[in-house]
Scaffold this motif. Structure first.
Motif, PDB file in Angstrom:
ATOM      1  N   ALA A 181       1.006  -0.922  -0.246  1.00  5.66           N
ATOM      2  CA  ALA A 181       0.420  -0.187   0.170  1.00  5.66           C
ATOM      3  C   ALA A 181       0.949   1.333  -0.062  1.00  5.66           C
ATOM      4  N   HIS A 182       2.216   1.251   0.950  1.00  3.37           N
ATOM      5  CA  HIS A 182       2.338   2.427   0.950  1.00  3.37           C
ATOM      6  C   HIS A 182       3.633   2.942  -1.067  1.00  3.37           C
ATOM      7  N   THR A 183       3.908   1.757  -1.362  1.00  3.16           N
ATOM      8  CA  THR A 183       5.053   1.943  -2.310  1.00  3.16           C
ATOM      9  C   THR A 183       3.127   2.798  -3.502  1.00  3.16           C
ATOM     10  N   ASN A 207       1.862   6.763   4.517  1.00  2.00           N
ATOM     11  CA  ASN A 207       2.329   7.526   4.117  1.00  2.00           C
ATOM     12  C   ASN A 207       3.333   7.380   5.385  1.00  2.00           C
ATOM     13  N   SER A 208       4.745   7.391   4.289  1.00  2.00           N
ATOM     14  CA  SER A 208       6.132   6.441   6.143  1.00  2.00           C
ATOM     15  C   SER A 208       6.864   7.299   6.866  1.00  2.00           C
ATOM     16  N   TYR A 209       6.667   8.501   6.516  1.00  2.00           N
ATOM     17  CA  TYR A 209       7.410   9.395   7.176  1.00  2.00           C
ATOM     18  C   TYR A 209       7.812  11.060   6.894  1.00  2.00           C
ATOM     19  N   ASN A 247      12.648   3.449  -8.157  1.00  2.00           N
ATOM     20  CA  ASN A 247      13.696   3.690  -7.126  1.00  2.00           C
ATOM     21  C   ASN A 247      12.632   3.079  -6.372  1.00  2.00           C
ATOM     22  N   HIS A 248      11.802   3.916  -6.127  1.00  2.87           N
ATOM     23  CA  HIS A 248      11.899   3.660  -4.305  1.00  2.87           C
ATOM     24  C   HIS A 248      10.558   2.715  -4.441  1.00  2.87           C
ATOM     25  N   GLU A 249      10.280   2.359  -5.692  1.00  2.00           N
ATOM     26  CA  GLU A 249       9.563   0.734  -5.160  1.00  2.00           C
ATOM     27  C   GLU A 249      10.549   0.243  -5.029  1.00  2.00           C
ATOM     28  N   GLN A 292      13.291   0.108  -4.194  1.00  2.00           N
ATOM     29  CA  GLN A 292      14.231  -0.485  -2.739  1.00  2.00           C
ATOM     30  C   GLN A 292      12.329  -1.147  -1.159  1.00  2.00           C
ATOM     31  N   HIS A 293      11.750  -1.202  -1.444  1.00  2.00           N
ATOM     32  CA  HIS A 293      10.662  -1.350  -1.107  1.00  2.00           C
ATOM     33  C   HIS A 293      10.102  -3.320  -1.502  1.00  2.00           C
ATOM     34  N   GLN A 294      11.187  -4.365  -2.496  1.00  2.00           N
ATOM     35  CA  GLN A 294      11.333  -4.902  -2.731  1.00  2.00           C
ATOM     36  C   GLN A 294      12.322  -5.888  -2.084  1.00  2.00           C
TER      37      GLN A 294
HETATM   38 FE   LIG Z   1       8.861   4.038   1.355  1.00  2.00          FE
END
Ligand SMILES: [Fe+2]
Length: 431
Positions: free
Chosen positions: A59-61, A89-91, A148-150, A152-154
Motif C-alpha cells: 500500500a505504501h509504494t 505515508n511513511s515518514y 527506484n522507491h518501489e 527499495q521496498h522490494q
Molecule cells: Fe518508502
C-alpha cells in the motif's frame, strides 16, 4: 482527420514514455510477484518495528505514486480512499499526519484484497498518465524516483518476509526453489592492491541516481588492499569459537554495550542444535554452509570481526575506488537470480555486486556540494544523514536494475535483518 506534422522531438518523447510505461508495469508486477508465495496471514504481522507488514509495503509504494505524481499531474484525480494517505505515508512530515510506524501491524483493515484493488486503481491511472504525449522532464524524473522507491521496498519486502517467516517456530520456507546449493569450494582470500592517489567519487552522467550520490568529487586515498571476496560463515565461526563475542578488545564501546543488552552470540537466523549450527534461509531451515558469505550481522559485529582478524573495514571511498579499478559487475546473487540467499564466490567474481551489502567504516554524511531539496523530495534521503553507517554493493534481495556503482545504502549500526556482510581491507604501510 487532421494531419499531424512530423516531429522528431515528439517521436523521441513517445519512445521515452513507452519505455517508462513498460518499466512501470514491470516494476509494479515484480512487487506483487515477491508477495505471490505468501499466505494471507503473512501479510499483516509486524514482529519488530523495523519490519513492516507486506500489506503495508504494497500500500505504501502505491501511496507514493498517488502523493508524488497522480495528485499533481493527473487532473481530476480522485484518491482511492481518503484515509489511505494517513495510513500509508511513511515518514514525510511535509505530507501530513500519519499512522505510527510501530502500529503498522495493527492494521487489520484495509484488507489485503482492498490493498490489491488500491494498487490496480493507481496502476490504471498511472498507465493512463504515462500514455499521454506531454510528459515533462520533471515528471520523468519523478517516475524514475517512484520506480527506484518501489525497488527499495522490494528489497525490504524480501528481508521483512524473511524476518516474519524466520521467526515463526515452524520455519516455513518462502520458496522451495531453488533447492539448497552447497558451495563445496572454498577460495583463499586474496588481497588486491590499490595505489595511493586521487579518486573520483559520486555519480556522474544523466542516468538516474538518488540525491545522496550527487556531488561528484575527488578523494585522496592512501595505499590499501581490498579482499577479493566476502568473509564466509566458516571464517566467522572461527571468530565465534575463539571468543569473538566475549572479548571486549574486539569491540567498539557502543557495540560492547549493545552486546551486553542482548544475548547475541551468532548472526541473526543462526541456531545451535546438538553442537551443530543451522540457519533459516528463505528456502527453509538448514545447516550453515561454511563456504557461503556470512550475512545478517550488525556493523558492530562486522567491525569486531575485522579487528579480530587483524584487518579493518574499508571506507565507502576505498570501496568505490576499487570497483572503478577492478570492475564490479560480475555479480553472483541479486534479486533477479531468485536465489534469495548470498552465494559462494565464483572463480572470476570478487563479489563486489550482490550477495550481501558490505558494511563500510564510513558514516552516512552528505557529499560536498550536496543540497537538500525543499519539501517532501528533500525528505527522501537528507534527513537520515545522522547516526547511520554506509553499506555498499547490493545483496541477493536487490533488483539488478536498481544498482549502481555509486549507490549508498545506510542503516543504523545495530541492524541485522538486511542481508549484510563483511569485506576486509588493510592499509599498506610505508616502510
Ligand atoms: Fe518508502
Amino acid at each position: 482527420m487532421e494531419q499531424q506534422a512530423y516531429s522528431p522531438t515528439a517521436e523521441l518523447h513517445e519512445g521515452k514514455a513507452a519505455k517508462l510505461l513498460a518499466r512501470y508495469e514491470t516494476v509494479r508486477a515484480q512487487t506483487e510477484a515477491i508477495c505471490a508465495p505468501l499466505h494471507v496471514e503473512d501479510f499483516v504481522v509486524q514482529p519488530i518495528v523495523d519490519v513492516s507488514p507486506p500489506k503495508w509495503h504494497l500500500a505504501h509504494t502505491t501511496w507514493f505514486w498517488e502523493a508524488f505524481i497522480l495528485e499533481k499531474y493527473f487532473s481530476e484525480y480522485h484518491l482511492f480512499n481518503e484515509h489511505f494517505p494517513f495510513l500509508f505515508n511513511s515518514y514525510y512530515e511535509s505530507l501530513g499526519e500519519r499512522w505510527q510506524r510501530t502500529e503498522r501491524g495493527n492494521l487489520t483493515r484495509p484488507t489485503v484484497e482492498e490493498v490489491y484493488a488500491y494498487r490496480a486503481y493507481v496502476n490504471k491511472h498511472m498507465e493512463r498518465l504515462l500514455r499521454t504525449n506531454n510528459i515533462s522532464d520533471e515528471l520523468v524524473q519523478l517516475v524514475e524516483l517512484g520506480l527506484n522507491h518501489e525497488q527499495q521496498h522490494q528489497e525490504l519486502l524480501v528481508t521483512d518476509i524473511k524476518y516474519i517467516l524466520g521467526h515463526n517456530p515452524l520455519y516455513p520456507a518462502y520458496s522451495k526453489q531453488p533447492e539448497q546449493v552447497q558451495c563445496g569450494v572454498s577460495h583463499p582470500m586474496l588481497f588486491l592492491e590499490m595505489p595511493e592517489g586521487l579518486y573520483d567519487i559520486g555519480h556522474q552522467g544523466k542516468d538516474f541516481c538518488f540525491d545522496n550520490e550527487l556531488g561528484a568529487h575527488k578523494v585522496y586515498l592512501h595505499a590499501y588492499r581490498i579482499a577479493d571476496r566476502l568473509v564466509t560463515n566458516g571464517e566467522y565461526l572461527e571468530f565465534m569459537t575463539s571468543g569473538g563475542y566475549t572479548d571486549p578488545d574486539h569491540w567498539h564501546m557502543d557495540g560492547w554495550e549493545w552486546l551486553k543488552q542482548q544475548p547475541i552470540k551468532a548472526p541473526l537466523y543462526w541456531h545451535k542444535e546438538n553442537g551443530r549450527w543451522y540457519n533459516y534461509t528463505l528456502a527453509g531451515y538448514r545447516p550453515v554452509d561454511n563456504n557461503e558469505p556470512v550475512t545478517h550481522i550488525s556493523f558492530y559485529e562486522a567491525a569486531a570481526y575485522a579487528r579480530w582478524a587483524g584487518k579493518r573495514l574499508l571506507t565507502e571511498f576505498e570501496w568505490e575506488a576499487a570497483c572503478r579499478i577492478y570492475g564490479y559487475m560480475d555479480s553472483s546473487s541479486l534479486l533477479d537470480g531468485g536465489m534469495f540467499h548470498p552465494q559462494c564466490k565464483r572463480e572470476s567474481s570478487k563479489q563486489l555486486l550482490g550477495d550481501a551489502w558490505e558494511w563500510t567504516n564510513s558514516a552516512y554524511l552528505p557529499y560536498p556540494y550536496y543540497t537538500q531539496a525543499k519539501g517532501a523530495l528533500g525528505e527522501y534521503n537528507g534527513k537520515f544523514m545522522i547516526n547511520q553507517m554506509i553499506l555498499r554493493g547490493g545483496s541477493c534481495a536487490t533488483p539488478e536494475s536498481h544498482m549502481r556503482l555509486t549507490y549508498r545504502n545506510f542503516f543504523q549500526p545495530d541492524k541485522r535483518w538486511q542481508f549484510t556482510g563483511i569485506r576486509l581491507g588493510e592499509s599498506i604501510k610505508n616502510d
